[in-house]
Scaffold this motif. Structure first.
Motif, PDB file in Angstrom:
ATOM      1  N   ASN A  11       0.833  -1.206   0.000  1.00 18.79           N
ATOM      2  CA  ASN A  11       0.000   0.000   0.000  1.00 18.79           C
ATOM      3  C   ASN A  11       0.864   1.251   0.000  1.00 18.79           C
ATOM      4  OD1 ASN A  11      -2.386  -1.450   0.191  1.00 18.79           O
ATOM      5  ND2 ASN A  11      -2.478  -1.285   2.408  1.00 18.79           N
ATOM      6  N   CYS A  12       0.329   2.300  -0.546  1.00 19.33           N
ATOM      7  CA  CYS A  12       0.922   3.628  -0.410  1.00 19.33           C
ATOM      8  C   CYS A  12       0.012   4.391   0.537  1.00 19.33           C
ATOM      9  CB  CYS A  12       0.988   4.331  -1.762  1.00 19.33           C
ATOM     10  SG  CYS A  12       1.589   6.020  -1.619  1.00 19.33           S
ATOM     11  N   GLU A  13       0.566   4.892   1.605  1.00 23.43           N
ATOM     12  CA  GLU A  13      -0.224   5.631   2.595  1.00 23.43           C
ATOM     13  C   GLU A  13       0.270   7.069   2.654  1.00 23.43           C
ATOM     14  OE1 GLU A  13      -0.632   5.483   7.388  1.00 23.43           O
ATOM     15  OE2 GLU A  13      -0.900   3.591   6.331  1.00 23.43           O
ATOM     16  N   LEU A  14      -0.643   8.016   2.452  1.00 20.29           N
ATOM     17  CA  LEU A  14      -0.326   9.432   2.593  1.00 20.29           C
ATOM     18  C   LEU A  14      -0.817   9.874   3.961  1.00 20.29           C
ATOM     19  CD1 LEU A  14      -1.294  10.957  -0.859  1.00 20.29           C
ATOM     20  CD2 LEU A  14       0.994  10.541   0.033  1.00 20.29           C
ATOM     21  N   SER A  15       0.096  10.356   4.774  1.00 19.61           N
ATOM     22  CA  SER A  15      -0.243  10.800   6.127  1.00 19.61           C
ATOM     23  C   SER A  15      -0.122  12.316   6.204  1.00 19.61           C
ATOM     24  CB  SER A  15       0.689  10.150   7.146  1.00 19.61           C
ATOM     25  OG  SER A  15       0.550   8.749   7.093  1.00 19.61           O
ATOM     26  N   PHE A  16      -1.093  12.917   6.864  1.00 20.16           N
ATOM     27  CA  PHE A  16      -1.157  14.376   6.979  1.00 20.16           C
ATOM     28  C   PHE A  16      -0.949  14.776   8.436  1.00 20.16           C
ATOM     29  CE2 PHE A  16      -3.353  13.117   3.204  1.00 20.16           C
ATOM     30  CZ  PHE A  16      -2.884  14.024   2.269  1.00 20.16           C
ATOM     31  N   VAL A  17       0.066  15.606   8.651  1.00 25.00           N
ATOM     32  CA  VAL A  17       0.496  15.972   9.996  1.00 25.00           C
ATOM     33  C   VAL A  17      -0.632  16.621  10.804  1.00 25.00           C
ATOM     34  CG1 VAL A  17       2.158  17.300  11.331  1.00 25.00           C
ATOM     35  CG2 VAL A  17       2.867  16.189   9.205  1.00 25.00           C
ATOM     36  N   PHE A  18      -1.373  17.527  10.215  1.00 30.02           N
ATOM     37  CA  PHE A  18      -2.484  18.172  10.925  1.00 30.02           C
ATOM     38  C   PHE A  18      -3.816  17.571  10.489  1.00 30.02           C
ATOM     39  CE2 PHE A  18       0.887  21.460  10.687  1.00 30.02           C
ATOM     40  CZ  PHE A  18       1.173  21.491  12.033  1.00 30.02           C
ATOM     41  N   ILE A  28     -12.601   8.663   5.458  1.00 30.13           N
ATOM     42  CA  ILE A  28     -11.709   9.086   4.369  1.00 30.13           C
ATOM     43  C   ILE A  28     -10.283   9.233   4.896  1.00 30.13           C
ATOM     44  CG2 ILE A  28     -11.170  10.939   2.734  1.00 30.13           C
ATOM     45  CD1 ILE A  28     -14.196  11.350   2.437  1.00 30.13           C
ATOM     46  N   LEU A  29     -10.106  10.002   5.942  1.00 28.66           N
ATOM     47  CA  LEU A  29      -8.801  10.143   6.583  1.00 28.66           C
ATOM     48  C   LEU A  29      -8.848   9.396   7.911  1.00 28.66           C
ATOM     49  CD1 LEU A  29      -7.875  13.891   5.956  1.00 28.66           C
ATOM     50  CD2 LEU A  29      -6.905  11.866   4.863  1.00 28.66           C
ATOM     51  N   GLU A  30      -8.088   8.335   8.019  1.00 28.79           N
ATOM     52  CA  GLU A  30      -8.127   7.473   9.201  1.00 28.79           C
ATOM     53  C   GLU A  30      -7.112   7.908  10.251  1.00 28.79           C
ATOM     54  OE1 GLU A  30      -9.117   3.130   7.834  1.00 28.79           O
ATOM     55  OE2 GLU A  30      -7.446   3.930   6.641  1.00 28.79           O
ATOM     56  N   SER A  31      -7.506   7.824  11.509  1.00 33.83           N
ATOM     57  CA  SER A  31      -6.600   8.191  12.591  1.00 33.83           C
ATOM     58  C   SER A  31      -5.725   7.014  13.020  1.00 33.83           C
ATOM     59  CB  SER A  31      -7.384   8.695  13.803  1.00 33.83           C
ATOM     60  OG  SER A  31      -8.127   7.646  14.382  1.00 33.83           O
ATOM     61  N   LYS A  32      -6.241   5.809  12.936  1.00 34.09           N
ATOM     62  CA  LYS A  32      -5.520   4.598  13.345  1.00 34.09           C
ATOM     63  C   LYS A  32      -4.963   4.756  14.761  1.00 34.09           C
ATOM     64  CE  LYS A  32      -4.442   3.264   8.653  1.00 34.09           C
ATOM     65  NZ  LYS A  32      -3.450   2.816   7.701  1.00 34.09           N
ATOM     66  N   GLY A  33      -5.747   5.392  15.625  1.00 33.65           N
ATOM     67  CA  GLY A  33      -5.357   5.575  17.020  1.00 33.65           C
ATOM     68  C   GLY A  33      -4.412   6.745  17.275  1.00 33.65           C
ATOM     69  N   ARG A  34      -4.079   7.488  16.244  1.00 31.06           N
ATOM     70  CA  ARG A  34      -3.167   8.630  16.409  1.00 31.06           C
ATOM     71  C   ARG A  34      -3.971   9.870  16.767  1.00 31.06           C
ATOM     72  NH1 ARG A  34      -0.599   7.187  10.654  1.00 31.06           N
ATOM     73  NH2 ARG A  34      -2.817   7.357  10.260  1.00 31.06           N
ATOM     74  N   LYS A  35      -3.388  10.750  17.562  1.00 27.20           N
ATOM     75  CA  LYS A  35      -4.085  11.951  18.016  1.00 27.20           C
ATOM     76  C   LYS A  35      -4.140  13.043  16.957  1.00 27.20           C
ATOM     77  CE  LYS A  35      -3.020  11.293  22.867  1.00 27.20           C
ATOM     78  NZ  LYS A  35      -2.337  11.835  24.037  1.00 27.20           N
ATOM     79  N   GLN A  36      -3.088  13.221  16.195  1.00 28.00           N
ATOM     80  CA  GLN A  36      -2.996  14.354  15.275  1.00 28.00           C
ATOM     81  C   GLN A  36      -2.929  13.926  13.813  1.00 28.00           C
ATOM     82  OE1 GLN A  36      -0.135  17.334  16.407  1.00 28.00           O
ATOM     83  NE2 GLN A  36       0.240  17.938  14.321  1.00 28.00           N
ATOM     84  N   VAL A  37      -2.185  12.904  13.510  1.00 29.36           N
ATOM     85  CA  VAL A  37      -1.960  12.477  12.132  1.00 29.36           C
ATOM     86  C   VAL A  37      -3.152  11.674  11.609  1.00 29.36           C
ATOM     87  CG1 VAL A  37      -0.480  11.071  10.625  1.00 29.36           C
ATOM     88  CG2 VAL A  37       0.543  12.437  12.461  1.00 29.36           C
ATOM     89  N   ARG A  38      -3.543  11.961  10.370  1.00 34.49           N
ATOM     90  CA  ARG A  38      -4.587  11.193   9.681  1.00 34.49           C
ATOM     91  C   ARG A  38      -4.005  10.759   8.343  1.00 34.49           C
ATOM     92  NH1 ARG A  38      -5.988  12.035  14.074  1.00 34.49           N
ATOM     93  NH2 ARG A  38      -8.001  12.680  14.876  1.00 34.49           N
ATOM     94  N   SER A  39      -4.477   9.629   7.833  1.00 33.18           N
ATOM     95  CA  SER A  39      -3.909   9.133   6.582  1.00 33.18           C
ATOM     96  C   SER A  39      -4.961   8.513   5.681  1.00 33.18           C
ATOM     97  CB  SER A  39      -2.809   8.119   6.879  1.00 33.18           C
ATOM     98  OG  SER A  39      -3.346   7.013   7.578  1.00 33.18           O
ATOM     99  N   ILE A  40      -4.565   8.359   4.433  1.00 31.91           N
ATOM    100  CA  ILE A  40      -5.387   7.703   3.429  1.00 31.91           C
ATOM    101  C   ILE A  40      -4.459   6.734   2.700  1.00 31.91           C
ATOM    102  CG2 ILE A  40      -5.038   9.562   1.746  1.00 31.91           C
ATOM    103  CD1 ILE A  40      -7.904   9.007   0.752  1.00 31.91           C
TER     104      ILE A  40
END
Length: 79
Positions: A11-18, A28-40
Motif C-alpha cells: 500500500n501507499c499511505e499518505l499521512s497528513f500531519v495536521f 476518508i482520513l483514518e486516525s488509526k489511534g493517532r491523536k494528530q496524524v490522519r492518513s489515506i
C-alpha cells in the motif's frame, strides 16, 4: 511538513500531519489511534480519486499556512 508517504505491505499511505484539523470524515482520513496524524491508503493506482486527493492536499496546504501564520499565533496566545 504537509504530508508524508509511506509504502508498506503493498500500500501507499499518505499521512497528513495536521489531519485532525481536516474537515474530511474518519472514513476518508483514518486516525488509526493517532491523536494528530490522519492518513489515506491506496493499494492500486486505480484506487486514487484524483479530485478527492486534490481537495485533501489543498486543505492540508491551507492548514499548514494557517499553522505558521500570525493569526494562528494570536489565537494560540488567547487559549
Amino acid at each position: 511538513m504537509i504530508c508524508l508517504s509511506i509504502t508498506k505491505k503493498g500500500n501507499c499511505e499518505l499521512s497528513f500531519v495536521f489531519g485532525n484539523k481536516h474537515s474530511f470524515p474518519e472514513n476518508i482520513l483514518e486516525s488509526k489511534g493517532r491523536k494528530q496524524v490522519r492518513s489515506i491508503a491506496f493499494e492500486h493506482k486505480s484506487d486514487v480519486d484524483e479530485d478527492l486527493l486534490s481537495q485533501i492536499i489543498f486543505e492540508a496546504i491551507k492548514l499548514n499556512e494557517f499553522r505558521f501564520s500570525k493569526e494562528f499565533k494570536s489565537v494560540k496566545k488567547k487559549s
